[in-house]
Write a protein that holds these residues in place. Sequence first.
Motif, mmCIF file in Angstrom:
data_model
loop_
_atom_site.group_PDB
_atom_site.id
_atom_site.type_symbol
_atom_site.label_atom_id
_atom_site.label_comp_id
_atom_site.label_asym_id
_atom_site.label_seq_id
_atom_site.Cartn_x
_atom_site.Cartn_y
_atom_site.Cartn_z
ATOM 1 N N ASP A 302 0.819 -1.211 0.000
ATOM 2 C CA ASP A 302 0.000 0.000 0.000
ATOM 3 C C ASP A 302 0.853 1.262 0.000
ATOM 4 O O ASP A 302 0.517 2.254 -0.653
ATOM 5 C CB ASP A 302 -0.918 0.018 1.222
ATOM 6 N N ALA A 305 2.091 1.916 -3.428
ATOM 7 C CA ALA A 305 1.010 2.431 -4.268
ATOM 8 C C ALA A 305 0.739 3.895 -3.979
ATOM 9 O O ALA A 305 0.488 4.695 -4.887
ATOM 10 C CB ALA A 305 -0.256 1.605 -4.047
ATOM 11 N N ASP A 306 0.803 4.286 -2.698
ATOM 12 C CA ASP A 306 0.592 5.686 -2.336
ATOM 13 C C ASP A 306 1.682 6.586 -2.930
ATOM 14 O O ASP A 306 1.419 7.730 -3.312
ATOM 15 C CB ASP A 306 0.562 5.835 -0.820
ATOM 16 N N VAL A 308 3.167 5.969 -5.779
ATOM 17 C CA VAL A 308 2.786 6.055 -7.197
ATOM 18 C C VAL A 308 1.732 7.133 -7.397
ATOM 19 O O VAL A 308 1.834 7.971 -8.302
ATOM 20 C CB VAL A 308 2.264 4.687 -7.697
ATOM 21 N N LEU A 321 6.633 0.742 -10.680
ATOM 22 C CA LEU A 321 6.619 0.159 -9.346
ATOM 23 C C LEU A 321 7.159 -1.266 -9.445
ATOM 24 O O LEU A 321 6.633 -2.092 -10.197
ATOM 25 C CB LEU A 321 5.200 0.164 -8.776
ATOM 26 N N SER A 348 -5.366 -1.163 -7.404
ATOM 27 C CA SER A 348 -5.667 -0.102 -6.451
ATOM 28 C C SER A 348 -5.951 1.203 -7.186
ATOM 29 O O SER A 348 -5.757 1.325 -8.398
ATOM 30 C CB SER A 348 -4.501 0.098 -5.483
ATOM 31 N N ALA A 350 -4.252 3.833 -7.101
ATOM 32 C CA ALA A 350 -3.005 4.384 -7.640
ATOM 33 C C ALA A 350 -2.625 3.720 -8.958
ATOM 34 O O ALA A 350 -2.188 4.390 -9.907
ATOM 35 C CB ALA A 350 -1.887 4.213 -6.621
ATOM 36 N N HIS A 351 -2.781 2.403 -9.022
ATOM 37 C CA HIS A 351 -2.470 1.691 -10.260
ATOM 38 C C HIS A 351 -3.395 2.151 -11.384
ATOM 39 O O HIS A 351 -2.964 2.324 -12.534
ATOM 40 C CB HIS A 351 -2.634 0.183 -10.053
ATOM 41 N N ASP A 361 -0.388 -0.168 -16.552
ATOM 42 C CA ASP A 361 -0.238 -0.446 -15.133
ATOM 43 C C ASP A 361 1.239 -0.279 -14.778
ATOM 44 O O ASP A 361 2.116 -0.791 -15.478
ATOM 45 C CB ASP A 361 -0.697 -1.883 -14.840
ATOM 46 N N ARG A 363 3.086 -1.551 -12.481
ATOM 47 C CA ARG A 363 3.743 -2.633 -11.759
ATOM 48 C C ARG A 363 4.602 -3.529 -12.659
ATOM 49 O O ARG A 363 4.195 -3.905 -13.753
ATOM 50 C CB ARG A 363 2.706 -3.479 -11.023
#
Length: 492
Positions: A302, A305-306, A308, A321, A348, A350-351, A361, A363
């Motif tokens: 998490d 993601a935050d 990002v 990421l 999420s 963020a993604h 994406d 990631r």
Amino acid sequence: MGKATGFMEYSRKKPEERDPKTRLSDWSEYSSFFSDEVLSEQGARCMDCGTPFCHTGMIIQGAASGCPINNLIPEWNDLVYRGRWKEALERLQKTNNFPEFTGRVCPAPCEGSCTVSISNPAVSIKGIERSIIDKGFENGWVTPRIPKNRTGKKVAVIGSGPSGLASADQLNQAGHSVTVYERADRPGGLLMYGIPNIKLDKGVVERRIKLMQQEGIDFITNTEVGVDITAEEIKQQYDAVVLCIGARKARDLKFEGREAKGIHFAMDYLTKATKSLLDSNFKDGNFIDTEGKDVIVIGGGDTGADCVATATRQNARSVALFQILSKQPETRPENNMWPAYPNVHTVSYAHEEAAAKYGKDPREYLIQTKKVVTDENGSAKELHTIQVEETKDETGRLMFKEIPGTEKVWPAQCIFIAVGFEGVEQPMLTQFGVETVNQKIDAEYGKHTTNVEGVFAAGDARRGQSLIVWAINEGREAAREVDKYLTKCLVK
């Protein structure tokens, strides 16, 4: 509990979310509300199951299954279905001190163990929970609960994150005089500075703090215990102390070029961004700016993601990421059956936002950082990686084997390390004389007593990095034990 056939008649819906591209222009919360009609339908989906695993709070396969604070979920789902909102709020507040926080940022292990989720999408428990408390505030049902009697006992709670706030709230309601110490300039701990405004509006945190102040709790900010006031002074002034200092010691990575400029811990990045937003709407420049830069976040949780989401809003040139683990399956594997927490692929906020801005994406899976190369000024300019494959050693422990020929060079001027936390920061604990084990405060769960008389511990500082609901659970548990210590009776 809900409508007997509701789970067959209505499909799952989640709270409305603003368009990803639109919300990138501001720092407001990305999700909005259900209508009352939709909420009634979602509450109706709650089955009258014989054993509601949603509120069991068990540990299965090392993760929470069901709600660790044992929320009375079927009961308030039924009340929402019937439109009895005030009663639903009363049920919710029996177990949860801060549903406006959990309803926004909890990963909802309750939904993973929902009986409906065996064969269908789970009941929208988290969205219903948030709606109950928000409606409670909107209608003036949430008011200060000022204790009628005071015991004359004084308690210091050190740390104002979710465990500290929960402990303070419970102890105050028991009639003790509570003072919360926070080293930052605003109360809230990670709720204030560790979670972006996008997920948890800071007005929501400040609203709760103001309510607690009205109920008689004192908050002392800009004060670091062990520096601005000694542990001995705290013990002399208070009848009991609760250590809720979190597990803020960031886990680092070792790779060539780690000392390069432009490499930061994720929490430093998020904290500075939120503080600058609150202080000046970024006019003070006291934040790490990624505008026009290539950003790489190492760590797939998490916090990563935050980072990002924050970099995307700052108009970074690119955002990636990295996570060393493989991509999770779309559905539960056979070794991860209900009611265990579902280890499945998710997207999420963020993604979703990064995909909307950059076209994909962010990631990258099964990837490992090898080194960072700098420019003539010692600033990061590129990051070198290699792909890995998952293997297991003879004991079954997960290992990663590099795959030759998969090396890659990534442009990177800002790199954020978001691989978790190692444990508590030691200096203050040394002053108190509190013992630690595995970089956590040594205090048995359920008793929360340390080796020092009158000093208790709760939350991540005792448990290790965990969920907000576990922090609230521990804060409540510790408060009960402190109350027993002070008055020889249980918190009523």
